[in-house]
Design a protein around this motif. Structure first.
Motif: not given
Length: 531
Positions: A354-365, A379-385
């Motif tokens: 499945k596509p990367m979730s927001e929870e996973t995104y914040r964890t791996v970041l 540099r890569y604001p989440l709200q811009n994507y």
């Protein structure tokens, strides 16, 4: 690399007297067979005549690396009597199921395919030798139907099989050629081309070596390999370069940071550990004898432990990017580039398909960048994507793929002509099962522009068809002269070291083939300072 990363990576090297002995491509006369026959130095081959091209498949360029020849440098094939059937693909090199649904267990796989325009040109044609991608563990030359490229580009195209995984890049203390057998195979194929391609209408003095992904990383390695000197005249690298590296978690969860080339000492240590795991012990010769006696199926579970070419070796004396930086590479023109959204191929299926979730995104970041996570997030604001998968893909694309490719292009451009590109079709045909979210110009999506893949023609729109034709014109003009501008279209200036502009965007639609500031678009200055 773990097996999951390996599955994810694209689940998706003559004399005038000899050349005079080779017969030109036979053209059928009235009353004669329509099957074309060519005489190579090892014997005659019979191919297939299509409407606009002739295709020869499964031509041996080296002896089968089986039995005692496993993990040795490629040897010349045995000549044959009569006419060899070259109308069907040869077995792919041994690999697990992936790009090829059934995989392969064949070690007898050192074959190549030749596609030539059917129309008589009156002069030798430029030659493109294609090294397939697939993470150095999967893929085969016969998956790339080159008839469109050969016919429109008036070029002879050669696609090559080379040993993969443990069969191509195994290393062990005392084993000559450790970690580089697949690269040696590529050089053997390039030598065959120099000696034999004139018989197919190709110009042996005008050979371009090209590849995508692992194939491009192979090309970059060949640029710096002393034993590849004189085997090619130009180089094309698509989505892969000498500088490719990745950080923790980049393409899948728990991925460990590394780079595509490894010191031979590291690979030999891995080889010794693997030999013990397989029950082969004793002195070096006893271990190698034991390993060579193992059937293919016993090696397949560890096939993907060895997918990183080794340097500090005779084939690769230096890490390839270090060699490029110090100017120790073959002086040939280069065409190089990447796709706009390389990493969407992975982030769209990051969370168990499945596509990367927001929870996973914040964890791996946080886990990947630690104290620098705030800088990256800013540099890569989440709200811009549109989705977290798109945000993480932008990070990985820029850092791991785009800026490394651009950096090496800049380094090469200090010494040789370089033309740099970005493939930016926002909706290309898919290269595999379609995920839940659009992936745009993901890794490998430009391949449709040159090839029918796996026997399937691309379902192009009219604008995509025009783009494909322009790209074939660019690539084959480059193969002919070292300059992609030979057949018209939008001018493509060469890259100038230190100048921010100089990348040709390739996208469908009016005005979408144009120059862009690639380094700015992919935030390369930010990543160079973060590293």
């Amino acid at each position: 690399m773990t097996s999951r990363r390996r599955r994810a990576l694209l689940a998706l090297a003559g004399t005038a007297g000899l050349l005079a002995c080779l017969s030109p491509l036979a053209v059928a006369q009235p009353g004669e067979t329509s099957e074309p026959i060519v005489t190579t130095e090892y014997g005659k081959v019979r191919g297939t005549a299509h409407e606009n091209a002739t295709v020869f498949q499964g031509i041996p360029y080296a002896a089968a690396p089986t039995g005692d020849r496993r993990w040795r440098k490629p040897a010349e094939p045995q000549p044959w009597d009569g006419v060899r059937d070259a109308t069907k693909p040869a077995p792919p090199c041994a690999q697990v199921p992936g790009e090829l649904p059934e995989g392969s267990t064949s070690e007898d796989c050192l074959y190549l395919n030749v596609t030539a325009p059917k129309k008589d040109s009156g002069k030798p044609r430029p030659v493109v030798v294609w090294m397939h991608g697939g993470g150095f563990y999967m893929g085969t030359g016969s998956s790339y139907d080159a008839q469109r490229m050969a016919t429109r580009g008036d070029a002879v195209v050669v696609t090559v099989n080379y040993r993969l995984g443990i069969f191509g890049f195994f290393a062990h203390p005392g084993l000559a050629g450790s970690g580089t057998f697949g690269l040696q195979d590529q050089q053997a194929a390039l030598k065959w081309v120099r000696r034999n391609i004139a018989a197919f209408g190709g110009d042996p003095r005008n050979v371009t070596v090209a590849g995508q992904s692992a194939g491009a990383m192979s090309v970059c390695a060949q640029l710096t390999s002393p034993s590849a000197r004189g085997l090619f005249d130009k180089a094309v690298m698509q989505s892969g370069s000498c500088g490719y590296t990745w950080r923790n978690h980049y393409h899948y969860l728990n991925e460990q940071a590394s780079s595509i080339y490894q010191p031979v000492s590291v690979m030999r240590e891995r080889g010794a550990q693997t030999a013990a795991q397989l029950g082969c012990e004793g002195d070096t010769q006893d271990v190698l004898r034991c390993l060579r006696d193992l059937p293919v199926d016993k090696l397949m579970p560890v096939q993907q432990y060895f997918i990183q070419p080794a340097y500090n070796t005779p084939t690769l004396p230096l890490h390839p990017e270090k060699a490029v930086k110090s100017g120790q590479f073959h002086r040939v023109p280069v065409l190089s580039g990447s796709t706009k959204e390389e990493a969407m191929a992975w982030t769209a299926v990051y969370d168990q398909g499945k596509p990367m979730s927001e929870e996973t995104y914040r964890t791996v970041l946080k886990e990947t960048f630690g104290d620098e996570a705030g800088k990256v997030s800013k540099r890569y604001p989440l709200q811009n994507y549109p989705t977290p998968a798109h945000a993480w893909a932008a990070i990985v694309t820029d850092d791991s793929w785009s800026c490394t490719q651009y950096r090496v292009s800049q380094e090469l451009a200090q010494h040789v002509p370089v033309h740099h590109y970005e493939f930016a079709d926002p909706a290309p045909p898919p290269v595999g099962p379609e995920p839940e979210i659009p992936t745009g110009a993901q890794h490998a999506s430009e391949l449709w522009s040159f090839f029918d893949l796996g026997g399937v023609a691309p379902p192009f729109t009219a604008d995509q068809e025009k783009l494909s034709e322009q790209m074939i014109d660019y690539w084959t003009s480059f193969a002919a002269s070292g300059d992609p501008n030979g057949k018209g279209g939008v001018p493509w200036p060469r890259m100038r070291p230190g100048q921010s502009a100089g990348t040709q965007q390739l996208a469908p639609g009016d005005g979408e083939i144009r120059q862009i500031d690639f380094a700015e678009a992919h935030q390369c200055s930010f990543w160079s300072h973060l590293r």
